[in-house]
Write a protein that holds these residues in place. Sequence first.
Motif, PDB file in Angstrom:
ATOM      1  N   VAL A  75       0.836  -1.201   0.000  1.00  0.00           N
ATOM      2  CA  VAL A  75       0.000   0.000   0.000  1.00  0.00           C
ATOM      3  C   VAL A  75       0.871   1.250   0.000  1.00  0.00           C
ATOM      4  O   VAL A  75       0.590   2.220  -0.715  1.00  0.00           O
ATOM      5  N   SER A  76       1.950   1.228   0.770  1.00  0.00           N
ATOM      6  CA  SER A  76       2.856   2.370   0.825  1.00  0.00           C
ATOM      7  C   SER A  76       3.476   2.632  -0.546  1.00  0.00           C
ATOM      8  O   SER A  76       3.571   3.793  -0.981  1.00  0.00           O
ATOM      9  N   ARG A  77       3.885   1.592  -1.235  1.00  0.00           N
ATOM     10  CA  ARG A  77       4.466   1.760  -2.577  1.00  0.00           C
ATOM     11  C   ARG A  77       3.421   2.312  -3.543  1.00  0.00           C
ATOM     12  O   ARG A  77       3.728   3.140  -4.398  1.00  0.00           O
ATOM     13  N   TRP A  78       2.185   1.813  -3.413  1.00  0.00           N
ATOM     14  CA  TRP A  78       1.122   2.282  -4.284  1.00  0.00           C
ATOM     15  C   TRP A  78       0.874   3.765  -4.053  1.00  0.00           C
ATOM     16  O   TRP A  78       0.734   4.541  -4.999  1.00  0.00           O
ATOM     17  N   ARG A  79       0.839   4.184  -2.786  1.00  0.00           N
ATOM     18  CA  ARG A  79       0.617   5.595  -2.471  1.00  0.00           C
ATOM     19  C   ARG A  79       1.752   6.469  -2.992  1.00  0.00           C
ATOM     20  O   ARG A  79       1.530   7.567  -3.498  1.00  0.00           O
ATOM     21  N   ARG A  80       2.994   5.969  -2.845  1.00  0.00           N
ATOM     22  CA  ARG A  80       4.144   6.730  -3.335  1.00  0.00           C
ATOM     23  C   ARG A  80       4.070   6.895  -4.850  1.00  0.00           C
ATOM     24  O   ARG A  80       4.348   7.979  -5.390  1.00  0.00           O
ATOM     25  N   ALA A  81       3.676   5.847  -5.559  1.00  0.00           N
ATOM     26  CA  ALA A  81       3.552   5.924  -7.018  1.00  0.00           C
ATOM     27  C   ALA A  81       2.433   6.881  -7.411  1.00  0.00           C
ATOM     28  O   ALA A  81       2.578   7.670  -8.357  1.00  0.00           O
ATOM     29  N   ARG A  82       1.324   6.829  -6.682  1.00  0.00           N
ATOM     30  CA  ARG A  82       0.204   7.730  -6.969  1.00  0.00           C
ATOM     31  C   ARG A  82       0.608   9.180  -6.742  1.00  0.00           C
ATOM     32  O   ARG A  82       0.280  10.059  -7.543  1.00  0.00           O
ATOM     33  N   THR A  83       1.348   9.451  -5.669  1.00  0.00           N
ATOM     34  CA  THR A  83       1.811  10.805  -5.392  1.00  0.00           C
ATOM     35  C   THR A  83       2.755  11.290  -6.481  1.00  0.00           C
ATOM     36  O   THR A  83       2.677  12.441  -6.928  1.00  0.00           O
ATOM     37  N   GLY A  84       3.639  10.421  -6.937  1.00  0.00           N
ATOM     38  CA  GLY A  84       4.550  10.787  -8.021  1.00  0.00           C
ATOM     39  C   GLY A  84       3.800  11.089  -9.311  1.00  0.00           C
ATOM     40  O   GLY A  84       4.143  12.041 -10.033  1.00  0.00           O
ATOM     41  N   LEU A  85       2.780  10.300  -9.597  1.00  0.00           N
ATOM     42  CA  LEU A  85       1.984  10.530 -10.801  1.00  0.00           C
ATOM     43  C   LEU A  85       1.229  11.854 -10.702  1.00  0.00           C
ATOM     44  O   LEU A  85       1.165  12.616 -11.674  1.00  0.00           O
ATOM     45  N   THR A  86       0.693  12.140  -9.528  1.00  0.00           N
ATOM     46  CA  THR A  86      -0.003  13.411  -9.321  1.00  0.00           C
ATOM     47  C   THR A  86       0.955  14.587  -9.516  1.00  0.00           C
ATOM     48  O   THR A  86       0.606  15.588 -10.148  1.00  0.00           O
ATOM     49  N   ALA A  87       2.160  14.459  -8.975  1.00  0.00           N
ATOM     50  CA  ALA A  87       3.150  15.530  -9.134  1.00  0.00           C
ATOM     51  C   ALA A  87       3.519  15.719 -10.595  1.00  0.00           C
ATOM     52  O   ALA A  87       3.684  16.846 -11.065  1.00  0.00           O
ATOM     53  N   MET A  88       3.633  14.619 -11.333  1.00  0.00           N
ATOM     54  CA  MET A  88       3.986  14.740 -12.748  1.00  0.00           C
ATOM     55  C   MET A  88       2.858  15.403 -13.527  1.00  0.00           C
ATOM     56  O   MET A  88       3.106  16.190 -14.436  1.00  0.00           O
ATOM     57  N   ARG A  89       1.632  15.102 -13.151  1.00  0.00           N
ATOM     58  CA  ARG A  89       0.504  15.747 -13.833  1.00  0.00           C
ATOM     59  C   ARG A  89       0.482  17.255 -13.562  1.00  0.00           C
ATOM     60  O   ARG A  89       0.154  18.039 -14.429  1.00  0.00           O
ATOM     61  N   CYS A  90       0.815  17.650 -12.324  1.00  0.00           N
ATOM     62  CA  CYS A  90       0.803  19.069 -11.960  1.00  0.00           C
ATOM     63  C   CYS A  90       1.969  19.827 -12.577  1.00  0.00           C
ATOM     64  O   CYS A  90       1.807  20.953 -13.056  1.00  0.00           O
ATOM     65  N   HIS A  91       3.144  19.231 -12.550  1.00  0.00           N
ATOM     66  CA  HIS A  91       4.357  19.950 -12.944  1.00  0.00           C
ATOM     67  C   HIS A  91       4.900  19.542 -14.301  1.00  0.00           C
ATOM     68  O   HIS A  91       5.825  20.174 -14.797  1.00  0.00           O
ATOM     69  N   PRO A  93       6.540  16.491 -17.029  1.00  0.00           N
ATOM     70  CA  PRO A  93       7.718  15.626 -16.925  1.00  0.00           C
ATOM     71  C   PRO A  93       8.984  16.447 -16.703  1.00  0.00           C
ATOM     72  O   PRO A  93       9.018  17.639 -17.017  1.00  0.00           O
ATOM     73  N   PRO A  94      10.016  15.825 -16.165  1.00  0.00           N
ATOM     74  CA  PRO A  94      11.270  16.557 -15.956  1.00  0.00           C
ATOM     75  C   PRO A  94      11.863  16.976 -17.301  1.00  0.00           C
ATOM     76  O   PRO A  94      11.656  16.317 -18.321  1.00  0.00           O
ATOM     77  N   PRO A  95      12.592  18.093 -17.316  1.00  0.00           N
ATOM     78  CA  PRO A  95      13.177  18.546 -18.586  1.00  0.00           C
ATOM     79  C   PRO A  95      14.212  17.541 -19.103  1.00  0.00           C
ATOM     80  O   PRO A  95      14.880  16.870 -18.321  1.00  0.00           O
ATOM     81  N   ALA A  96      14.314  17.479 -20.403  1.00  0.00           N
ATOM     82  CA  ALA A  96      15.295  16.576 -21.018  1.00  0.00           C
ATOM     83  C   ALA A  96      16.700  17.085 -20.717  1.00  0.00           C
ATOM     84  O   ALA A  96      16.942  18.291 -20.683  1.00  0.00           O
ATOM     85  N   ASP A  97      17.609  16.173 -20.503  1.00  0.00           N
ATOM     86  CA  ASP A  97      18.998  16.552 -20.236  1.00  0.00           C
ATOM     87  C   ASP A  97      19.627  17.124 -21.497  1.00  0.00           C
ATOM     88  O   ASP A  97      19.462  16.594 -22.597  1.00  0.00           O
ATOM     89  N   ALA A  98      20.340  18.206 -21.320  1.00  0.00           N
ATOM     90  CA  ALA A  98      21.044  18.831 -22.434  1.00  0.00           C
ATOM     91  C   ALA A  98      22.308  18.023 -22.740  1.00  0.00           C
ATOM     92  O   ALA A  98      22.830  17.299 -21.885  1.00  0.00           O
TER      93      ALA A  98
END
Length: 130
Positions: A75-91, A93-98
């Motif tokens: 359950v903890s892993r599932w919550r962590r993944a859900r939080t990461g997905l929510t953060a990615m939706r808000c912010h 994806p991370p910028p591509a490396d130059a």
Amino acid sequence: MVERGAHGGRNGLRRVLPRDPSGLVAELYAYTGGMAEAQDIVQEASTRAWSRWGRLQSYDQLRAWVARGGYRLAVSRWRRARTGLTAMRCHGPPPADAAPSEASVAPVAALRQIPARSCSTTWAAIRWPR
């Protein structure tokens, strides 16, 4: 030192948990949907039980404790993944490396030319000049 309890000291956990924990893995596979993740969680839950053996050895249902701990880890892993997905939706994806610049490529190319033993000292001198 581990005291002797209902399950017999240090070897008690080995007697309570089977050598082949496929039953626990199957239960957690149903929770997680991934075999590798289920195996990792069973390993982690067993390790946590081992580290708490002094307190757990008097429990009647050790396997249930490990299964419950595994469920909580899943359950903890599932919550962590859900939080990461929510953060990615808000912010987004991370910028591509130059691409690396010439300023970082040249020192690395130069360090590859010297013996490995001298490399760390040379790199320290380049990074932190006096």
